[in-house]
Scaffold this motif. Structure first.
Motif, short mmCIF file in Angstrom:
data_model
loop_
_atom_site.label_atom_id
_atom_site.label_comp_id
_atom_site.label_asym_id
_atom_site.label_seq_id
_atom_site.Cartn_x
_atom_site.Cartn_y
_atom_site.Cartn_z
N SER A 1 21.38 -40.65 -4.15
CA SER A 1 22.72 -40.85 -4.70
C SER A 1 22.88 -42.29 -5.14
O SER A 1 22.18 -43.19 -4.67
CB SER A 1 23.78 -40.49 -3.66
N LYS B 1 26.31 -44.97 -6.67
CA LYS B 1 27.75 -45.08 -6.87
C LYS B 1 28.04 -45.68 -8.25
O LYS B 1 27.64 -46.81 -8.54
CB LYS B 1 28.38 -45.93 -5.79
N GLU C 1 35.51 -45.41 -8.85
CA GLU C 1 34.19 -45.24 -8.25
C GLU C 1 33.87 -43.76 -8.13
O GLU C 1 34.74 -42.95 -7.82
CB GLU C 1 34.14 -45.89 -6.86
N LYS C 2 32.62 -43.43 -8.40
CA LYS C 2 32.20 -42.03 -8.33
C LYS C 2 30.77 -41.96 -7.82
O LYS C 2 29.87 -42.59 -8.39
CB LYS C 2 32.30 -41.37 -9.71
N VAL C 3 30.56 -41.23 -6.75
CA VAL C 3 29.21 -41.05 -6.21
C VAL C 3 28.57 -39.85 -6.89
O VAL C 3 29.15 -38.77 -6.94
CB VAL C 3 29.24 -40.85 -4.69
#
Length: 216
Positions: free
Chosen positions: A7, A9, A183-185
């Protein structure tokens, strides 16, 4: 076995509709750099011949369609069309995560030569982490060190992350309102990896294309 995804961010400018950068760990950066070591034929087979921009896919087709009578008797089409990843027996026991190859090989293959011992290789291998050991517990494993997080730009420029570099970037993008940032993971698995490969051949806004707009 190797992890199936990692993952990172994303920092998104909602008003501009673009990814400014991604914060990524060592394992994610190791994978991105690992892509550079893949043979061109492997990239073509992953992305798909019909999806390739330019003429490289035509070379792939030419070999695929060439009659065997025109090929040297000691040569095999798959040597070029399906090149194998070779792991020298003296190398570190590490296979990059999200390994894009179907198999890994060790010595005794009639079509590929081990760069370490110069013997032919063909024995398929599966990587298993040693019991009780962490993935990056040993110095020298992978490519980059895990002492910092890394900043991956929209155009895949990668550099160590710091407060100063982040502030400089926001200033360069003329970001005035922090509220406009999101923010987006996101998870980078096999499907996203192939999309990244394709987008990197077509645009300099790779992260935006894959994770916000979706590739064409």
């Amino acid at each position: 076995m190797a992890k199936s995804s990692v993952s990172m961010k994303l920092l998104i400018d909602k008003e501009a509709g673009r990814v400014l950068y991604a914060e990524a760990s060592k394992d994610c950066v190791d994978f991105l750099f690992y892509v550079l070591s893949l043979p061109v034929a492997k990239l073509i087979s992953l992305v798909g011949k019909q999806q390739m921009v330019g003429c490289l896919a035509n070379l792939y087709d030419s070999i695929e369609n060439l009659n065997d009578s025109y090929i040297q008797p000691n040569r095999n089409k798959n040597t070029y069309l399906k090149p194998a990843v070779i792991i020298p027996p003296t190398s570190c026991s590490y296979v990059p995560l999200l390994a894009l190859e179907d198999s890994f090989y060790t010595c005794n293959n009639p079509t590929a030569v081990c760069p370490s011992c110069r013997r032919f290789v063909n024995m398929a291998m599966h990587y298993v982490y040693p019991r009780g050991k962490k993935r990056y517990c040993e110095e020298g494993v992978g490519f980059v060190r895990g002492v910092v997080s890394y900043m991956v730009m929209d155009d895949l420029v990668v550099k160590p992350m710091s407060t100063i570099s982040t502030l400089t970037l926001l200033n360069n993008f003329n970001v005035k309102e922090v509220g406009a940032l999101q923010e987006k993971v996101v998870h980078l698995g096999m499907p996203q990896a192939v999309k990244l490969l394709k987008a990197s051949l077509e645009t300099d806004r790779v992260l935006t294309t894959v994770f916000l707009k979706g590739p064409r």
